[in-house]
Design a protein around this motif. Sequence first.
Motif, short mmCIF file in Angstrom:
data_model
loop_
_atom_site.label_atom_id
_atom_site.label_comp_id
_atom_site.label_asym_id
_atom_site.label_seq_id
_atom_site.Cartn_x
_atom_site.Cartn_y
_atom_site.Cartn_z
N CYS A 31 -11.15 10.03 -48.02
CA CYS A 31 -10.60 10.93 -47.01
C CYS A 31 -11.76 11.49 -46.19
CB CYS A 31 -9.85 12.09 -47.66
SG CYS A 31 -8.47 11.54 -48.65
N VAL A 32 -11.83 11.10 -44.94
CA VAL A 32 -12.97 11.50 -44.10
C VAL A 32 -12.71 12.89 -43.52
CG1 VAL A 32 -14.40 10.91 -42.11
CG2 VAL A 32 -13.57 9.10 -43.63
N THR A 33 -13.52 13.83 -43.97
CA THR A 33 -13.27 15.25 -43.70
C THR A 33 -14.17 15.81 -42.60
OG1 THR A 33 -14.71 15.69 -45.58
CG2 THR A 33 -12.36 15.80 -45.99
N LEU A 75 -21.19 9.64 -48.23
CA LEU A 75 -21.69 9.73 -46.86
C LEU A 75 -21.26 8.48 -46.12
CD1 LEU A 75 -23.41 11.31 -44.76
CD2 LEU A 75 -25.33 9.84 -45.43
N VAL A 76 -20.52 8.66 -45.02
CA VAL A 76 -20.07 7.48 -44.27
C VAL A 76 -20.82 7.32 -42.95
CG1 VAL A 76 -17.78 7.49 -45.35
CG2 VAL A 76 -18.09 8.66 -43.16
N GLY A 77 -21.48 8.38 -42.48
CA GLY A 77 -22.14 8.32 -41.18
C GLY A 77 -23.61 7.99 -41.28
N PHE A 157 -20.87 -3.66 -49.03
CA PHE A 157 -21.09 -3.61 -47.58
C PHE A 157 -20.08 -2.72 -46.88
CE2 PHE A 157 -22.57 -7.63 -49.26
CZ PHE A 157 -23.87 -7.67 -48.78
N MET A 158 -20.52 -2.23 -45.73
CA MET A 158 -19.64 -1.40 -44.89
C MET A 158 -19.74 -1.89 -43.46
SD MET A 158 -19.73 1.25 -42.48
CE MET A 158 -20.20 2.95 -42.48
N THR A 159 -18.63 -1.79 -42.74
CA THR A 159 -18.71 -2.02 -41.30
C THR A 159 -17.70 -1.15 -40.57
OG1 THR A 159 -19.06 -3.74 -39.63
CG2 THR A 159 -17.03 -3.91 -40.93
N GLY A 198 -12.15 -0.45 -42.56
CA GLY A 198 -10.82 0.03 -42.21
C GLY A 198 -10.83 1.54 -42.03
N MET A 199 -10.36 1.99 -40.85
CA MET A 199 -10.25 3.40 -40.52
C MET A 199 -8.81 3.66 -40.08
SD MET A 199 -14.02 3.41 -38.63
CE MET A 199 -13.72 4.77 -37.57
N SER A 200 -8.51 4.85 -39.56
CA SER A 200 -7.11 5.18 -39.23
C SER A 200 -6.42 4.11 -38.39
CB SER A 200 -7.03 6.52 -38.49
OG SER A 200 -7.39 7.56 -39.35
N VAL A 214 -11.18 2.11 -47.95
CA VAL A 214 -10.87 2.46 -46.56
C VAL A 214 -11.30 3.90 -46.31
CG1 VAL A 214 -9.00 0.79 -46.22
CG2 VAL A 214 -8.46 3.02 -47.22
N ARG A 215 -11.75 4.17 -45.10
CA ARG A 215 -12.27 5.50 -44.73
C ARG A 215 -11.35 6.09 -43.67
NH1 ARG A 215 -16.13 1.71 -43.54
NH2 ARG A 215 -15.85 2.30 -41.37
N ILE A 216 -10.55 7.06 -44.07
CA ILE A 216 -9.50 7.52 -43.16
C ILE A 216 -9.58 9.02 -42.90
CG2 ILE A 216 -6.99 7.63 -42.82
CD1 ILE A 216 -6.78 5.04 -44.35
N GLY A 217 -9.68 9.37 -41.63
CA GLY A 217 -9.75 10.77 -41.23
C GLY A 217 -8.51 11.20 -40.46
N ARG A 218 -8.45 10.75 -39.20
CA ARG A 218 -7.39 11.24 -38.29
C ARG A 218 -5.98 11.10 -38.85
NH1 ARG A 218 -7.81 7.72 -33.55
NH2 ARG A 218 -8.84 6.42 -35.08
N ALA A 219 -5.67 9.97 -39.46
CA ALA A 219 -4.30 9.75 -39.93
C ALA A 219 -3.89 10.76 -41.01
CB ALA A 219 -4.14 8.32 -40.46
C1 LIG Z 1 -14.93 9.30 -38.54
C2 LIG Z 1 -15.22 8.12 -39.36
C3 LIG Z 1 -14.21 7.48 -40.07
C4 LIG Z 1 -12.76 7.91 -40.01
O1 LIG Z 1 -12.23 7.58 -38.76
P1 LIG Z 1 -10.71 7.91 -38.40
O2 LIG Z 1 -10.48 7.11 -37.18
O3 LIG Z 1 -10.66 9.39 -38.17
O4 LIG Z 1 -9.88 7.50 -39.53
C5 LIG Z 1 -14.55 6.38 -40.84
N1 LIG Z 1 -15.82 5.93 -40.92
C6 LIG Z 1 -16.82 6.53 -40.24
C7 LIG Z 1 -18.20 5.98 -40.36
C8 LIG Z 1 -16.55 7.63 -39.44
O5 LIG Z 1 -17.55 8.22 -38.76
#
Ligand SMILES: *Cc1c(COP(=O)(O)O)cnc(C)c1O
Length: 223
Positions: A31-33, A75-77, A157-159, A198-200, A214-219
């Motif tokens: 859950c991307v916060t 850490l995703v960024g 790996f991440m992309t 995979g993101m939102s 999967v890395r999901i924030g907005r959804a």
């Molecule tokens: C913000 C972010 C996400 C989440 O993106 P959403 O579109 O909000 O789901 C995933 N990965 C990275 C690296 C991000 O910066």
Amino acid sequence: MIAGNLKSVRQRIARSCERALRPAEDVKLVCVTKGSSIEEIKEVLDAGAGILGENRVQEAILKYNAIGKRPEWHLVGHLQTNKARDAVKIFSLIHSVDSLRIAEEIDRQAKRVGKVQDLLVEVNVSGSITKFGIRDDEIFDILKRLSLYCNINIKGFMTIAPEAQDPEFARPYFIKLRQLRDEANSMLNTQYSILSMGMSGDFEIAIEEGSNMVRIGRAIFRG
Ligand SMILES: *Cc1c(COP(=O)(O)O)cnc(C)c1O
């Protein structure tokens, strides 16, 4: 709202897994916060979230101090070398290792605190000049060098796929990352397992193509 969104994201993950004939437990949800308040994070934790993802170390430290070590912080960024010291203190997984230099610094800082830091190598599968990540033609060379460091442990790996209106546009990039992982494992005799993709906007396609994180924030927070 957040609890409802989380539930519906989980259902969508489960349906994508079904389509791909994979068990739903295969896919971990981060859950991307970033940009979310402490209140919102508490809400998502109450709703059962297991992993929190942040994209800035300073912001993550403030939240970590307010919320605590549990459940798990990723850490995703993009990580700057001068933030590596703090990053190794709080993150169980760093998704965004995008250069030899940052990997070296993570190794050095992890050694200082007596830790072996789990990490993912970020790959720029689209070759976009505006994106972070290692180019796919450099990846094998870099993986070989990284294997020499004792305080980092590469898990996969991440992309980030290029943004597009139609999520189908992302599919070839997800396929490319999966192939790269499989190729690495057969050529380098490694066991890289994690594919963070995979993101939102595109997580369903990513799961169909083998994503297991999967890395999901907005959804979840803005859905
Ligand atoms: C913000 C972010 C996400 C989440 O993106 P959403 O579109 O909000 O789901 C995933 N990965 C990275 C690296 C991000 O910066």
